[in-house]
Design an enzyme around this catalytic site. Structure first.
Site, PDB file in Angstrom:
ATOM      1  N   GLY A 252     -11.523   9.004  42.334  1.00  0.00           N
ATOM      2  CA  GLY A 252     -12.693   9.193  43.069  1.00  0.00           C
ATOM      3  C   GLY A 252     -13.139  10.274  43.851  1.00  0.00           C
ATOM      4  N   GLY A 291      -9.941  11.096  37.885  1.00  0.00           N
ATOM      5  CA  GLY A 291     -10.508  11.371  36.672  1.00  0.00           C
ATOM      6  C   GLY A 291     -11.186  12.652  36.561  1.00  0.00           C
ATOM      7  N   ARG A 292     -12.531  12.519  37.440  1.00  0.00           N
ATOM      8  CA  ARG A 292     -13.314  13.785  37.373  1.00  0.00           C
ATOM      9  C   ARG A 292     -12.692  14.953  38.010  1.00  0.00           C
ATOM     10  NH1 ARG A 292     -18.947  12.596  38.213  1.00  0.00           N
ATOM     11  NH2 ARG A 292     -18.184  10.551  39.167  1.00  0.00           N
ATOM     12  N   ARG A 328     -25.497  12.459  32.122  1.00  0.00           N
ATOM     13  CA  ARG A 328     -25.447  12.135  33.555  1.00  0.00           C
ATOM     14  C   ARG A 328     -26.652  12.468  34.410  1.00  0.00           C
ATOM     15  NH1 ARG A 328     -22.757  14.422  36.911  1.00  0.00           N
ATOM     16  NH2 ARG A 328     -21.895  12.398  38.002  1.00  0.00           N
ATOM     17  N   CYS A 360     -36.267  11.921  22.045  1.00  0.00           N
ATOM     18  CA  CYS A 360     -37.882  11.220  22.564  1.00  0.00           C
ATOM     19  C   CYS A 360     -37.773  10.353  23.493  1.00  0.00           C
ATOM     20  CB  CYS A 360     -38.172  10.702  21.097  1.00  0.00           C
ATOM     21  SG  CYS A 360     -38.198  11.807  19.835  1.00  0.00           S
ATOM     22  N   GLU A 361     -37.512  10.785  24.843  1.00  0.00           N
ATOM     23  CA  GLU A 361     -37.508   9.981  26.043  1.00  0.00           C
ATOM     24  C   GLU A 361     -37.939  11.055  27.051  1.00  0.00           C
ATOM     25  OE1 GLU A 361     -35.430   7.067  27.043  1.00  0.00           O
ATOM     26  OE2 GLU A 361     -34.846   6.408  25.192  1.00  0.00           O
TER      27      GLU A 361
HETATM   28  N1  LLP Z   1     -10.056   4.266  38.619  1.00  0.00           N
HETATM   29  C1  LLP Z   1     -10.854   3.311  38.310  1.00  0.00           C
HETATM   30  C2  LLP Z   1     -10.444   2.105  38.293  1.00  0.00           C
HETATM   31  C3  LLP Z   1     -11.954   3.570  37.729  1.00  0.00           C
HETATM   32  O1  LLP Z   1     -13.120   2.714  37.737  1.00  0.00           O
HETATM   33  C4  LLP Z   1     -12.494   5.061  37.973  1.00  0.00           C
HETATM   34  C5  LLP Z   1     -13.731   5.599  37.773  1.00  0.00           C
HETATM   35  C6  LLP Z   1     -11.581   6.022  38.250  1.00  0.00           C
HETATM   36  C7  LLP Z   1     -10.198   5.574  38.490  1.00  0.00           C
HETATM   37  C8  LLP Z   1     -11.577   7.317  38.137  1.00  0.00           C
HETATM   38  O2  LLP Z   1     -12.654   7.786  39.167  1.00  0.00           O
HETATM   39  P1  LLP Z   1     -12.893   9.575  39.330  1.00  0.00           P
HETATM   40  O3  LLP Z   1     -11.666   9.948  39.858  1.00  0.00           O
HETATM   41  O4  LLP Z   1     -13.202   9.751  37.830  1.00  0.00           O
HETATM   42  O5  LLP Z   1     -14.141   9.463  40.416  1.00  0.00           O
HETATM   43  N2  LLP Z   1     -19.745   7.871  34.614  1.00  0.00           N
HETATM   44  C9  LLP Z   1     -19.772   8.194  36.186  1.00  0.00           C
HETATM   45  C10 LLP Z   1     -18.479   8.076  36.872  1.00  0.00           C
HETATM   46  C11 LLP Z   1     -18.174   6.528  36.585  1.00  0.00           C
HETATM   47  C12 LLP Z   1     -16.617   6.318  37.259  1.00  0.00           C
HETATM   48  C13 LLP Z   1     -16.132   5.222  37.061  1.00  0.00           C
HETATM   49  N3  LLP Z   1     -14.848   4.749  37.309  1.00  0.00           N
HETATM   50  C14 LLP Z   1     -20.368   9.690  36.259  1.00  0.00           C
HETATM   51  O6  LLP Z   1     -20.701  10.364  35.481  1.00  0.00           O
HETATM   52  O7  LLP Z   1     -20.479   9.960  37.367  1.00  0.00           O
END
Ligand code: LLP
Length: 430
Positions: A252, A291-292, A328, A360-361
């Site tokens: 997160g 992740g991000r 996004r 086309c949106e």
């Molecule tokens: N763990 C779980 C259980 C999750 O659901 C997620 C992300 C992560 C870890 C990793 O979170 P991060 O460190 O990447 O924030 N598509 C959206 C983000 C969706 C995140 C979903 N879950 C965007 O582009 O902002």
């Protein structure tokens, strides 16, 4: 190709991306050269940026028993997974497809945690057979089904319950997951009963607890609050005679898209470990699922200006990347910086444009009200495109997905070929 000049300042929100002699570089490779060789749209990632982001977590958790499980949904390209597996990471997966990808990239099965609210029996069976380290279970019904599947497979399933701490991550509502109204996890006040239930099922083995409160979090406070809530539960669960071997604090942590100032991973973990120690849980095994923050600022997407379309109300800069490549902005009205590859190279006047794709949106925009001095044929770089761009791309409008390149110093290699149109109808029958 030129070697990187130490003095060139990286762009904001884009470590390892800088202008050198007027040309935008990722590490030691000129992006204009990559666009010329491989075409556009093109995703380009910096290996050094990914490893530097990982190193911040490793520093923050140094000396602790900790496992970093990369949340591969952020970017699941095999080369990125392999890079992180080789650097010691485990993986947070959310589907059978992610499991196979992680294994194909060389992941160690025992370092995989399997999250998600809707695992199928087939996915559970396969994950048990592969030997994943832990199922992060999100409902009582899932505990029962997993126990049945484990019994039929002749193994005990390692489980952790994802608790929903009811903490506001103060982020976009679509990516906030730790509030009572979200579909995720088991409510804090039902968690103890769920643990008792799990401990009573003979084919489950309780190993941990986990939470994940949202994504693109830019403050420490929600993490500290969630940690307190989770530790309260650990105390209660262990008092009920159920040992909790690891605590998984999810992912997160946000990145800088537009002047955002999230804490650095090592600073955040200093604060969190301080609390963990103060509450007497300092020697507990820690898992995290970023992740991000590992890949987001390590990637850019290159896109060519197809047409400029001046208008009375709005002027449009029409580029060859679209919402199918970079979803996004369309999904969350997200902001990504957009810069030209040539620093002050264009003789064109600076104009305020909406940067839009060919789909086309009207929702197909990459940036709104951007001041750019560009002309037809110029190439732009969309920054902070390493996370949740390629992995969320689609083939809408029958658009083949972009190619991907990984830069390492002065060399670059294609890690995903551009899709062909024929790839898109494989398996279809006219
Ligand atoms: N763990 C779980 C259980 C999750 O659901 C997620 C992300 C992560 C870890 C990793 O979170 P991060 O460190 O990447 O924030 N598509 C959206 C983000 C969706 C995140 C979903 N879950 C965007 O582009 O902002």
């Amino acid at each position: 190709m030129t070697s990187p000049a130490a003095s060139a300042a990286p762009l904001p929100g884009a470590p390892f991306v800088c202008y050198q002699n007027g040309r935008l570089m990722v590490e030691g490779v000129a992006l204009s050269e990559l666009a010329r060789q491989h075409g556009t749209p093109l995703f380009v990632y910096s290996k050094a940026a990914i490893l530097a982001a990982l190193a911040a977590y490793q520093r923050g958790l140094a000396g602790r028993e900790a496992l970093i499980c990369y949340a591969m949904k952020a970017n699941s390209s095999l080369a990125i997974l392999k890079l992180l597996a080789d650097a010691g990471c485990g993986f947070d997966i959310v589907s059978g497809g992610e499991l196979e990808r992680a294994l194909a990239a060389g992941a160690t099965p025992s370092k995989i945690v399997f999250s998600g609210v809707g695992k199928t029996r087939a996915e559970m069976r396969r994950a048990l057979e592969a030997g994943v380290g832990c199922f992060n279970v999100e409902s009582r019904a899932e505990l029962d089904v997993l126990s049945e599947v484990a019994a039929a497979s002749g193994v005990r399933a390692p489980v952790s319950i994802r608790v929903n701490p009811n903490v506001d991550a103060r982020t976009h509502p679509y990516i906030s997951t730790g509030l009572k109204g979200n579909k995720f996890g088991i409510a804090h006040d039902e968690a103890l009963a769920a643990y008792r239930h799990a401990a009573g099922l003979p084919d489950l083995r309780v190993v941990g607890i986990d939470c994940h409160i949202g994504s693109q979090i830019t403050e420490s406070a929600p993490y500290l609050e969630a940690m307190d809530r989770v530790l309260d539960l650990v105390t209660q669960i262990e008092a009920a005679g159920i040992p909790i071997h690891h605590i998984d604090f999810g992912g997160g942590l946000g990145i800088d898209y537009n002047g955002d100032t999230p804490p650095a991973a090592d600073v955040l973990w200093q604060q969190l470990l301080g609390k963990l120690d103060a509450r007497g849980f300092g020697s507990r095994k820690i898992l995290i699922e970023p992740g991000r923050s590992l890949v987001g600022n390590a990637g850019v997407c290159l896109t060519e200006v197809l047409f400029l379309k001046p208008g009375e109300q709005k002027s449009f800069c029409i580029v060859d990347a679209a919402m199918n490549d970079l979803p996004r902005p369309a999904l969350y009205e997200a902001f990504h910086r957009i810069v030209p590859l040539a620093e002050a190279g264009s003789t064109a006047d600076a104009v305020t444009y909406d940067v839009v794709g060919p789909v086309c949106e009207s929702g197909d925009w990459l940036g709104r009200d951007r001041v750019l001095a560009v002309q037809q044929g110029d190439v732009l770089a969309v920054l902070s495109a390493g996370a949740y761009c390629m992995s969320m791309s689609s083939n809408y409008n029958t658009r083949p997905r972009a190619a991907e390149v990984l830069v390492d110093g002065v060399s670059a290699r294609v890690i995903r070929q551009r899709e062909s149109v024929q790839d898109l109808w494989r398996g279809e029958s006219p």
